[in-house]
Design an enzyme around this catalytic site. Structure first.
Site, PDB file in Angstrom:
ATOM      1  N   MET A   1       0.889  -1.158   0.086  1.00 30.98           N
ATOM      2  CA  MET A   1      -0.007  -0.216   0.154  1.00 30.98           C
ATOM      3  C   MET A   1       0.822   1.184   0.133  1.00 30.98           C
ATOM      4  SD  MET A   1      -3.505  -0.817   2.124  1.00 30.98           S
ATOM      5  CE  MET A   1      -2.957  -0.635   3.664  1.00 30.98           C
TER       6      MET A   1
ATOM      7  N   SER B   1       4.209   4.242   0.908  1.00 32.82           N
ATOM      8  CA  SER B   1       4.826   4.609   1.827  1.00 32.82           C
ATOM      9  C   SER B   1       5.849   3.553   2.525  1.00 32.82           C
ATOM     10  CB  SER B   1       3.687   4.802   3.242  1.00 32.82           C
ATOM     11  OG  SER B   1       3.601   6.094   3.279  1.00 32.82           O
TER      12      SER B   1
ATOM     13  N   HIS C   1       8.804   1.218   3.481  1.00 27.33           N
ATOM     14  CA  HIS C   1       9.961   1.119   4.565  1.00 27.33           C
ATOM     15  C   HIS C   1      10.682  -0.079   4.291  1.00 27.33           C
ATOM     16  CE1 HIS C   1       7.438  -1.845   6.362  1.00 27.33           C
ATOM     17  NE2 HIS C   1       6.246  -0.752   6.344  1.00 27.33           N
TER      18      HIS C   1
ATOM     19  N   GLY D   1      10.895  -2.834   5.647  1.00 28.20           N
ATOM     20  CA  GLY D   1      10.063  -3.960   5.629  1.00 28.20           C
ATOM     21  C   GLY D   1       9.690  -4.446   4.184  1.00 28.20           C
ATOM     22  N   HIS D   2       9.263  -3.251   3.600  1.00 30.09           N
ATOM     23  CA  HIS D   2       8.930  -3.734   2.194  1.00 30.09           C
ATOM     24  C   HIS D   2      10.051  -3.874   1.225  1.00 30.09           C
ATOM     25  CE1 HIS D   2       5.597  -0.749   3.282  1.00 30.09           C
ATOM     26  NE2 HIS D   2       4.864  -1.891   2.964  1.00 30.09           N
TER      27      HIS D   2
ATOM     28  N   GLN E   1      -2.988 -12.425   7.537  1.00 24.99           N
ATOM     29  CA  GLN E   1      -3.110 -12.226   6.201  1.00 24.99           C
ATOM     30  C   GLN E   1      -2.488 -13.164   5.198  1.00 24.99           C
ATOM     31  OE1 GLN E   1      -3.000  -8.070   4.306  1.00 24.99           O
ATOM     32  NE2 GLN E   1      -0.850  -8.792   3.711  1.00 24.99           N
TER      33      GLN E   1
ATOM     34  N   SER F   1       4.038   1.359   7.879  1.00 20.48           N
ATOM     35  CA  SER F   1       3.744   2.738   7.374  1.00 20.48           C
ATOM     36  C   SER F   1       2.919   3.614   8.362  1.00 20.48           C
ATOM     37  CB  SER F   1       3.255   2.544   5.987  1.00 20.48           C
ATOM     38  OG  SER F   1       3.504   1.638   5.270  1.00 20.48           O
ATOM     39  N   ARG F   2       2.232   2.843   9.180  1.00 18.41           N
ATOM     40  CA  ARG F   2       1.576   3.743  10.384  1.00 18.41           C
ATOM     41  C   ARG F   2       2.403   4.364  11.542  1.00 18.41           C
ATOM     42  NH1 ARG F   2      -4.098   2.321   9.891  1.00 18.41           N
ATOM     43  NH2 ARG F   2      -4.557   0.504   8.690  1.00 18.41           N
TER      44      ARG F   2
HETATM   45  P1  AMP Z   1       1.496  -3.004   3.436  1.00  9.06           P
HETATM   46  O1  AMP Z   1       2.123  -1.873   2.462  1.00  9.06           O
HETATM   47  O2  AMP Z   1       1.574  -2.425   5.021  1.00  9.06           O
HETATM   48  O3  AMP Z   1       0.245  -3.326   3.023  1.00  9.06           O
HETATM   49  O4  AMP Z   1       2.454  -4.119   3.415  1.00  9.06           O
HETATM   50  C1  AMP Z   1       2.776  -4.815   2.166  1.00  9.06           C
HETATM   51  C2  AMP Z   1       3.465  -6.200   2.584  1.00  9.06           C
HETATM   52  O5  AMP Z   1       4.658  -5.556   3.300  1.00  9.06           O
HETATM   53  C3  AMP Z   1       2.742  -6.996   3.188  1.00  9.06           C
HETATM   54  O6  AMP Z   1       3.034  -8.352   2.890  1.00  9.06           O
HETATM   55  C4  AMP Z   1       3.296  -6.872   4.519  1.00  9.06           C
HETATM   56  O7  AMP Z   1       3.042  -7.797   5.407  1.00  9.06           O
HETATM   57  C5  AMP Z   1       4.762  -6.495   4.248  1.00  9.06           C
HETATM   58  N1  AMP Z   1       5.223  -5.844   5.301  1.00  9.06           N
HETATM   59  C6  AMP Z   1       4.796  -4.705   5.998  1.00  9.06           C
HETATM   60  N2  AMP Z   1       5.721  -4.529   7.145  1.00  9.06           N
HETATM   61  C7  AMP Z   1       6.600  -5.194   7.072  1.00  9.06           C
HETATM   62  C8  AMP Z   1       7.927  -5.283   8.117  1.00  9.06           C
HETATM   63  N3  AMP Z   1       7.807  -4.732   9.177  1.00  9.06           N
HETATM   64  N4  AMP Z   1       8.490  -6.613   7.957  1.00  9.06           N
HETATM   65  C9  AMP Z   1       8.374  -7.190   6.834  1.00  9.06           C
HETATM   66  N5  AMP Z   1       7.350  -7.195   5.879  1.00  9.06           N
HETATM   67  C10 AMP Z   1       6.436  -6.178   6.248  1.00  9.06           C
END
Ligand code: AMP
Length: 269
Positions: A26, A28, A30, A32-33, A149, A181-182
């Site tokens: 989604m 933003s 970081h 993790g992505h 998820q 992102s939050r």
């Molecule tokens: P989001 O943009 O939050 O919908 O996340 C997109 C993908 O990145 C999803 O598969 C999340 O589980 C993964 N994601 C988000 N935050 C992290 C994180 N801190 N570490 C690893 N994967 C993450």
């Protein structure tokens, strides 16, 4: 790097290329992505990242409006990473031409976030289904931060597609808080408190691993956590394979969802 807005162009560009690694996000972005994207790049020749803030997975319009967006920065991060395709559809592209039938989640699976965020995972499944129908990726990379998820996508979508789902570890800051992102919506104090909640979970996990009967201490840990946030939505230990309440020392996972003001955060260990 090609920036693509429609499924028509996407299909033309991918041209039935079966060697695609797909990372849905989604935005933003970081670390993790970035971790997921690097995993995909390592394994496959072409990487596609989607950025779409999906309105149907938000329970409140306010939360949807507040969700951080930073498309220019995202694009520059993705360029530097050497991503091949970025897919940025609008709502019309996702919803008006597609999604014929809602995927319903069974009563048994309405636990944790599925019980509290009515319709959230139906929204997630609808959009991932729509994306996979068009992308035909070889692998899709998802983060374990959103553990439920992954569980539900595997359960409800894996059989429909050839795409293999790869769960990736949660990337955390130096104080154990999962990157999200939050997190930029948190003030200094809530950030510190959230970091402390993650540390508490981490220690609780270690303690149970060492001595399984300590899983009974859930209530006393809950009291500590309650002092560090505004509301605990759930704090539970569950079976990591099927999310039931029957767990052993080999397959347990601790799950939490809580609120700092109006920011909702989740974590698991
Ligand atoms: P989001 O943009 O939050 O919908 O996340 C997109 C993908 O990145 C999803 O598969 C999340 O589980 C993964 N994601 C988000 N935050 C992290 C994180 N801190 N570490 C690893 N994967 C993450």
């Amino acid at each position: 790097m090609k920036i693509i807005k429609s499924f028509n162009v996407l299909n033309r560009e991918l041209n039935f290329n079966k060697n695609i690694g797909f990372v849905p996000t989604m935005g933003s972005l970081h670390k993790g992505h970035i971790y997921l994207i690097k995993k995909a790049k390592f394994k496959l020749r072409k990487v596609l990242v989607s950025i779409y803030v999906n309105p149907t997975q938000f329970n409140e319009k306010k939360d949807f409006n507040r969700y951080p967006r930073n498309i220019d920065k995202d694009i520059s991060i993705l360029r530097k990473l050497g991503v091949d395709y970025v897919f940025v559809p609008n709502n019309n592209e996702i919803y008006n031409k597609g999604i014929k039938r809602k995927i319903k989640i069974s009563k048994k699976d309405k636990v944790l976030c599925a019980r509290r965020r009515i319709g959230h995972f139906e929204g997630v499944l609808a959009v991932i289904n729509r994306l996979l129908e068009n992308i035909n990726a070889k692998f899709m990379y998802l983060g374990e931060k959103d553990y439920q998820q992954i569980f539900l996508i595997k359960k409800y979508l894996q059989n429909k597609f050839k795409t293999k789902i790869v769960g990736c570890k949660t990337i955390r800051n130096k104080n154990k808080l999962p990157l999200s992102s939050r997190n930029i919506l948190l003030n200094k104090k809530s950030l510190k408190n959230s970091e402390n909640i993650s540390k508490i979970l981490y220690n609780f996990k270690r303690r149970i691993t060492y001595k399984f009967s300590d899983s009974k201490l859930l209530e006393s840990y809950l009291l500590k956590i309650k002092l560090l946030c505004d509301k605990v939505e759930y704090f539970e230990i569950r079976n990591s394979q099927n999310l039931s309440k029957k767990f052993t020392k080999k397959n347990f996972k601790i799950f939490i969802a809580y609120k700092q003001g109006n920011v909702r955060l989740i974590d698991n260990f």
